[in-house]
Design a protein around this motif. Structure first.
Motif, PDB file in Angstrom:
ATOM      1  N   LEU A 134       0.829  -1.207   0.000  1.00 31.33           N
ATOM      2  CA  LEU A 134       0.000   0.000   0.000  1.00 31.33           C
ATOM      3  C   LEU A 134       0.866   1.261   0.000  1.00 31.33           C
ATOM      4  O   LEU A 134       0.490   2.283  -0.585  1.00 31.33           O
ATOM      5  N   LYS A 135       2.022   1.189   0.663  1.00 31.30           N
ATOM      6  CA  LYS A 135       2.926   2.345   0.698  1.00 31.30           C
ATOM      7  C   LYS A 135       3.725   2.468  -0.602  1.00 31.30           C
ATOM      8  O   LYS A 135       3.950   3.564  -1.102  1.00 31.30           O
ATOM      9  N   VAL A 136       4.151   1.330  -1.133  1.00 31.89           N
ATOM     10  CA  VAL A 136       4.951   1.353  -2.359  1.00 31.89           C
ATOM     11  C   VAL A 136       4.090   1.699  -3.573  1.00 31.89           C
ATOM     12  O   VAL A 136       4.533   2.392  -4.491  1.00 31.89           O
ATOM     13  N   TYR A 137       2.833   1.236  -3.562  1.00 31.77           N
ATOM     14  CA  TYR A 137       1.925   1.481  -4.689  1.00 31.77           C
ATOM     15  C   TYR A 137       0.679   2.209  -4.194  1.00 31.77           C
ATOM     16  O   TYR A 137      -0.416   1.649  -4.146  1.00 31.77           O
ATOM     17  N   ILE A 189      10.567  -4.019   0.775  1.00 30.95           N
ATOM     18  CA  ILE A 189      10.262  -2.790   0.038  1.00 30.95           C
ATOM     19  C   ILE A 189      11.119  -2.694  -1.218  1.00 30.95           C
ATOM     20  O   ILE A 189      10.633  -2.336  -2.300  1.00 30.95           O
ATOM     21  N   ARG A 190      12.389  -3.027  -1.097  1.00 31.16           N
ATOM     22  CA  ARG A 190      13.261  -2.977  -2.273  1.00 31.16           C
ATOM     23  C   ARG A 190      12.807  -3.990  -3.330  1.00 31.16           C
ATOM     24  O   ARG A 190      12.887  -3.723  -4.519  1.00 31.16           O
ATOM     25  N   LEU A 191      12.337  -5.151  -2.876  1.00 27.00           N
ATOM     26  CA  LEU A 191      11.798  -6.130  -3.828  1.00 27.00           C
ATOM     27  C   LEU A 191      10.522  -5.619  -4.472  1.00 27.00           C
ATOM     28  O   LEU A 191      10.301  -5.794  -5.677  1.00 27.00           O
ATOM     29  N   LEU A 192       9.660  -4.976  -3.683  1.00 25.46           N
ATOM     30  CA  LEU A 192       8.414  -4.437  -4.226  1.00 25.46           C
ATOM     31  C   LEU A 192       8.681  -3.330  -5.252  1.00 25.46           C
ATOM     32  O   LEU A 192       7.892  -3.138  -6.188  1.00 25.46           O
ATOM     33  N   ARG A 193       9.788  -2.628  -5.094  1.00 23.72           N
ATOM     34  CA  ARG A 193      10.135  -1.560  -6.035  1.00 23.72           C
ATOM     35  C   ARG A 193      10.948  -2.064  -7.218  1.00 23.72           C
ATOM     36  O   ARG A 193      11.279  -1.298  -8.114  1.00 23.72           O
TER      37      ARG A 193
END
Length: 325
Positions: A134-137, A189-193
């Motif tokens: 939710l924070k990353v996207y 988070i780095r994986l999500l980005r």
């Protein structure tokens, strides 16, 4: 000391002939894993969900088991993972993600006493993925076409750096208790980005096919000895029966019935090896009504009839306990 990596993944070029920052980080990660895995085994460290895995020789046989959602980063050596007929090979600095419970077969391909296979495994929590996604996207999770529940990627320098800092905390439980969750979030988070971020986000997205199939997978895993009713699984996943069958196979590479069969065979094998259970008793325990059908399917899956296979596995276990004999 491994230098922190910048946000945009840029760094000063190393001197000619010197290892890159990424390879320095991989080496540091291997050293830390070795310190936390004193012998061949999988060790859960002081932070729940963080595991150090070591093997000092290549596997002579495939190791079958149920792999739960996890991120695996190899720091040294190489491994092959098989999901049904699909083969995934990865080695140092590459990562492998499992997004649902999967019955796999695996084999360490590259390892030695002087350079053992070393792997960092982080268990994945779907709820935490959902919160971070939710924070990353903030404008919505991107749509993805690929739905397979296992995928390979390169471990970028920033992820390696975060993994090194996480492992460095494992020698200090007090600091690990405070800081390790932050570093685990950083890795996610780095994986999500990253380019695979959209696929990872599906684990926590309750509307995604991956998340809905995970509910059906969980039921099959917890009730594998019972007969499968596709309509019941479809209701759990909020799908039609035909859609459930299609998406279940897209995620796991197997039909629900095949998935259940593999789980039954793996559990029967475990019961016979670890508890000394007889073939007929183990086959009934996991849900087989016909001993002959069990023996046929067991031999097709593991390559040997149950009695011969279990005798071989017990012999290998005795040899490991008494290597000089």
């Amino acid at each position: 000391m491994y230098a922190p990596f910048t946000e945009n993944n840029l760094a000063v070029n190393p001197a000619p002939g010197a290892p890159s920052l990424k390879m320095q980080g991989v080496t540091s990660l291997a050293d830390l894993l070795l310190a936390n895995a004193p012998h061949d085994a999988s060790f859960e460290l002081c932070t729940p969900g963080v595991h150090a895995i070591r093997a000092s020789r290549p596997s002579t046989e495939l190791v079958h088991g149920l792999q739960q959602p996890a991120l695996c980063i190899i720091a040294q050596g190489a491994k092959t993972v098989m999901l049904g007929a699909e083969i995934y090979e990865y080695d140092a600095s590459r990562l492998l993600i499992f997004s649902v419970d999967l019955p796999i077969a695996a084999q360490v391909r590259q390892a030695s006493a002087s350079k053992p296979y070393l792997c960092l495994r982080l268990d994945i929590d779907a709820h935490r993925i959902a919160e971070l996604a939710l924070k990353v996207y903030p404008n919505g999770i991107p749509q993805v076409k690929e739905t397979r529940a296992i995928y390979l990627a390169q471990a970028g320098e920033a992820i390696i750096d975060a993994a090194v800092r996480l492992m460095a905390l494992m020698s200090n439980p007090t600091e690990a208790n405070l800081l390790a969750p932050l570093l685990m979030d950083e890795i996610l988070i780095r994986l999500l980005r990253s380019p695979i971020g959209g696929r990872l986000a599906q684990i926590g997205n309750i509307e995604s096919h991956t998340h809905r199939i995970a509910r059906a997978v969980t039921w099959v895993r917890q009730n594998f000895e019972q007969s499968i009713k596709i309509e019941t699984l479809a209701d759990m996943a909020h799908m039609s029966a035909s859609s459930l069958h299609q998406h279940f196979k897209a995620v796991t590479s197997m039909s629900p019935v095949k998935y259940q069969k593999v789980l039954r065979l793996q559990e029967a094998r475990r019961l016979m090896v670890s508890q000394g259970m007889e073939v007929g008793t183990a086959s009934r325990r996991v849900g087989y009504l016909s001993p002959s059908q069990f023996s046929r399917e067991y031999a097709r899956h593991f390559g040997n009839a149950p009695t011969r296979d279990i005798a071989m596995l017990r012999g290998q276990a005795r040899q490991k306990r008494n290597p000089a004999k």
